[in-house]
Design a protein around this motif. Structure first.
Motif, PDB file in Angstrom:
ATOM      1  N   GLY A  12      42.208  47.866  17.284  1.00 54.43           N
ATOM      2  CA  GLY A  12      40.605  48.069  16.823  1.00 54.43           C
ATOM      3  C   GLY A  12      39.885  46.774  17.460  1.00 54.43           C
ATOM      4  N   THR A  13      38.184  46.886  17.582  1.00 55.43           N
ATOM      5  CA  THR A  13      37.422  46.100  17.288  1.00 55.43           C
ATOM      6  C   THR A  13      37.267  45.125  16.525  1.00 55.43           C
ATOM      7  N   PHE A  14      37.415  44.117  16.659  1.00 54.07           N
ATOM      8  CA  PHE A  14      36.581  42.278  15.147  1.00 54.07           C
ATOM      9  C   PHE A  14      35.248  42.297  16.230  1.00 54.07           C
ATOM     10  N   ASP A  15      34.719  42.344  15.056  1.00 56.17           N
ATOM     11  CA  ASP A  15      33.113  41.136  15.137  1.00 56.17           C
ATOM     12  C   ASP A  15      33.414  40.135  14.907  1.00 56.17           C
ATOM     13  N   ALA A  16      32.820  39.350  15.717  1.00 61.86           N
ATOM     14  CA  ALA A  16      33.418  37.273  15.653  1.00 61.86           C
ATOM     15  C   ALA A  16      31.712  36.588  15.748  1.00 61.86           C
ATOM     16  N   LEU A  17      31.813  35.787  15.888  1.00 60.23           N
ATOM     17  CA  LEU A  17      30.928  34.374  15.907  1.00 60.23           C
ATOM     18  C   LEU A  17      31.237  33.743  17.173  1.00 60.23           C
ATOM     19  N   SER A  18      30.342  33.373  17.767  1.00 54.95           N
ATOM     20  CA  SER A  18      30.832  32.549  19.130  1.00 54.95           C
ATOM     21  C   SER A  18      29.956  31.422  19.609  1.00 54.95           C
ATOM     22  N   ALA A  19      30.395  30.294  20.009  1.00 57.71           N
ATOM     23  CA  ALA A  19      29.377  29.250  20.327  1.00 57.71           C
ATOM     24  C   ALA A  19      30.461  28.468  21.544  1.00 57.71           C
ATOM     25  N   GLY A  20      28.779  27.456  22.047  1.00 57.65           N
ATOM     26  CA  GLY A  20      29.712  27.051  23.299  1.00 57.65           C
ATOM     27  C   GLY A  20      30.157  27.420  24.302  1.00 57.65           C
ATOM     28  N   PRO A  21      30.035  26.840  25.797  1.00 58.17           N
ATOM     29  CA  PRO A  21      30.174  27.590  26.768  1.00 58.17           C
ATOM     30  C   PRO A  21      31.747  28.155  27.113  1.00 58.17           C
ATOM     31  N   GLN A  22      31.213  28.937  27.781  1.00 56.65           N
ATOM     32  CA  GLN A  22      32.898  30.249  28.187  1.00 56.65           C
ATOM     33  C   GLN A  22      34.018  29.463  28.914  1.00 56.65           C
ATOM     34  N   ASP A  23      33.987  28.603  29.332  1.00 54.21           N
ATOM     35  CA  ASP A  23      35.238  27.686  30.706  1.00 54.21           C
ATOM     36  C   ASP A  23      34.891  26.593  29.358  1.00 54.21           C
ATOM     37  N   GLY A  24      34.741  26.456  27.767  1.00 47.52           N
ATOM     38  CA  GLY A  24      35.074  25.292  27.378  1.00 47.52           C
ATOM     39  C   GLY A  24      36.574  25.608  26.567  1.00 47.52           C
ATOM     40  N   ARG A  25      36.635  24.581  25.764  1.00 51.98           N
ATOM     41  CA  ARG A  25      38.294  24.157  25.473  1.00 51.98           C
ATOM     42  C   ARG A  25      37.786  25.229  24.488  1.00 51.98           C
ATOM     43  N   PRO A  26      39.442  26.102  24.911  1.00 53.37           N
ATOM     44  CA  PRO A  26      38.988  27.643  23.741  1.00 53.37           C
ATOM     45  C   PRO A  26      39.311  26.953  21.991  1.00 53.37           C
ATOM     46  N   GLY A  48      30.931  23.996  18.820  1.00 52.06           N
ATOM     47  CA  GLY A  48      29.771  24.223  20.737  1.00 52.06           C
ATOM     48  C   GLY A  48      28.983  23.058  21.300  1.00 52.06           C
ATOM     49  N   GLY A  49      29.026  22.308  20.195  1.00 46.19           N
ATOM     50  CA  GLY A  49      27.724  21.194  20.826  1.00 46.19           C
ATOM     51  C   GLY A  49      28.913  19.972  21.211  1.00 46.19           C
ATOM     52  N   ALA A  50      30.195  20.611  21.508  1.00 44.33           N
ATOM     53  CA  ALA A  50      31.294  19.404  21.848  1.00 44.33           C
ATOM     54  C   ALA A  50      32.353  19.820  23.265  1.00 44.33           C
ATOM     55  N   GLU A  51      31.340  21.014  23.432  1.00 42.58           N
ATOM     56  CA  GLU A  51      31.635  21.509  24.812  1.00 42.58           C
ATOM     57  C   GLU A  51      33.312  22.665  24.660  1.00 42.58           C
ATOM     58  N   CYS A  52      33.175  22.834  24.039  1.00 39.63           N
ATOM     59  CA  CYS A  52      34.279  23.798  23.535  1.00 39.63           C
ATOM     60  C   CYS A  52      33.897  24.835  23.237  1.00 39.63           C
ATOM     61  N   HIS A  53      34.879  25.993  22.991  1.00 41.01           N
ATOM     62  CA  HIS A  53      34.026  27.989  23.898  1.00 41.01           C
ATOM     63  C   HIS A  53      34.869  28.152  21.884  1.00 41.01           C
ATOM     64  N   ALA A  54      33.952  28.256  21.054  1.00 42.36           N
ATOM     65  CA  ALA A  54      35.006  28.290  19.683  1.00 42.36           C
ATOM     66  C   ALA A  54      35.037  29.364  18.918  1.00 42.36           C
ATOM     67  N   VAL A  55      35.486  30.732  18.419  1.00 44.07           N
ATOM     68  CA  VAL A  55      35.174  32.189  18.189  1.00 44.07           C
ATOM     69  C   VAL A  55      36.254  31.698  16.768  1.00 44.07           C
ATOM     70  N   ALA A  56      35.052  32.395  16.227  1.00 40.00           N
ATOM     71  CA  ALA A  56      35.432  32.487  14.677  1.00 40.00           C
ATOM     72  C   ALA A  56      35.184  33.781  14.436  1.00 40.00           C
ATOM     73  N   PRO A  57      36.394  34.820  14.041  1.00 39.99           N
ATOM     74  CA  PRO A  57      36.822  36.267  13.918  1.00 39.99           C
ATOM     75  C   PRO A  57      36.368  37.062  12.401  1.00 39.99           C
ATOM     76  N   ASP A  58      36.117  38.264  12.363  1.00 38.15           N
ATOM     77  CA  ASP A  58      36.187  38.826  11.397  1.00 38.15           C
ATOM     78  C   ASP A  58      37.737  39.063  11.172  1.00 38.15           C
ATOM     79  N   GLN A  59      38.376  39.286  10.257  1.00 37.98           N
ATOM     80  CA  GLN A  59      39.995  39.337  10.343  1.00 37.98           C
ATOM     81  C   GLN A  59      40.050  40.502  10.214  1.00 37.98           C
ATOM     82  N   ARG A  60      41.057  41.340  10.113  1.00 39.75           N
ATOM     83  CA  ARG A  60      41.923  42.804   9.895  1.00 39.75           C
ATOM     84  C   ARG A  60      41.647  42.186   8.359  1.00 39.75           C
ATOM     85  N   GLY A  61      40.687  43.988   8.229  1.00 36.20           N
ATOM     86  CA  GLY A  61      39.965  44.182   7.017  1.00 36.20           C
ATOM     87  C   GLY A  61      38.665  44.204   6.796  1.00 36.20           C
ATOM     88  N   TYR A  62      37.965  42.700   7.859  1.00 31.95           N
ATOM     89  CA  TYR A  62      37.080  42.055   7.207  1.00 31.95           C
ATOM     90  C   TYR A  62      36.229  43.103   8.251  1.00 31.95           C
TER      91      TYR A  62
END
Length: 279
Positions: A12-26, A48-62
């Motif tokens: 299914g489709t997860f909602d998430a928050l994302s910060a930083g450049p797409q080509d940053g350290r994942p 994100g400010g440290a040039e990482c690509h940080a992603v935080a999903p709302d997990q399964r059920g959330y």
């Protein structure tokens, strides 16, 4: 400022928050109960400010788009599968993994089963599952601290938590989580089916696959002395279950809700951990 994104996966489709450049350290950040991706707001900004690509999903059920009804759909193997599916959609062959509370349990299991995918592990609050399980079975202090889990697995847990304006649910945060976050979490978990899905993580524990074994990836474990849910027995024993480079940090006078109560300290340690392990 983190942006809201959606991550389609076979589940299914997860909602998430994302910060930083797409080509940053994942970097993938996994929240715990009873919270959501919002708990990582401060860490997302720092990463994100440290040039990482940080992603935080709302997990399964959330995430409403990934909310199966069966308890068996919340087994650890399904939760680990979600991590790999999310990383796959993002195009991440290897990534840094961060987890708090239940998110830490998922992160430990992912790092144990897929060390080729996880560059570093940062676990917050919840220790390695093997010494934690040993403590739940044999340590009186941890048994008392974990008694709430039996309540969460009962059929009436939803009503208990949501009655009287969700008084019991709000009480879980103990005044250590920003009020606007608490209000958001309570609103989310008051939606039809949402709290049942979150509690199904606990109800599915009986279907666990046993011990996960040692962790080979570089690991940072952060525990706090005022954590009512996690005692020192398993926290201190975690060192014996990590074969890779290991760093243990203990925060004094901080409760279970480390990412929100001590965001600056956690963000600093997290960045230090990432910088120490670039390969």
């Amino acid at each position: 400022m983190a942006e809201h994104i959606q991550i389609p996966t076979p589940a299914g489709t997860f909602d998430a928050l994302s910060a930083g450049p797409q080509d940053g350290r994942p970097v993938l950040l996994l929240h715990g109960f009873p919270e959501a991706a919002q708990q990582w707001t401060e860490q997302l900004a720092v990463l994100g400010g440290a040039e990482c690509h940080a992603v935080a999903p709302d997990q399964r059920g959330y995430s409403p788009g990934v909310r199966p009804e069966q308890v068996l759909d919340y087994r650890m193997e399904e939760l680990v599968g979600d991590v790999l599916s999310i990383a796959g959609h993002l195009g991440w062959d290897r990534f840094d993994l961060v987890g708090h509370d239940w998110g830490a349990a998922v992160a430990w299991a992912t790092a144990a089963a897929h060390p080729d995918r996880v560059r570093t592990l940062t676990a917050v609050s919840v220790p390695h599952p093997d010494p934690f399980g040993d403590a739940v079975r044999g340590d009186e202090d941890q048994q008392q601290r974990s008694a709430y889990m039996r309540v969460f697995r009962t059929a009436g847990a939803e009503r208990t938590l949501l009655d009287d304006g969700a008084r019991a649910l709000r009480g879980i945060y103990g005044g250590a989580v920003p009020q606007h976050h608490v209000d958001d979490y309570v609103q989310r978990l008051s939606e039809p089916g949402a709290l049942t899905a979150a509690l199904n993580w606990y109800r599915a524990m009986r279907y666990g696959g046993g011990r996960i074994g040692p962790i080979a990836v570089p690991t940072l474990y952060v525990w706090s002395t005022e954590d009512v849910a996690i005692g020192s027995t398993a926290a201190l024993a975690t060192a014996d279950h990590v074969t890779g480079p290991y760093r243990f940090e203990m925060l004094e006078d901080v409760t279970h809700w480390i990412p929100e109560q001590a965001p600056e300290a956690l963000s600093r340690m997290l960045l230090e951990h990432l910088l120490a392990h670039q390969g």
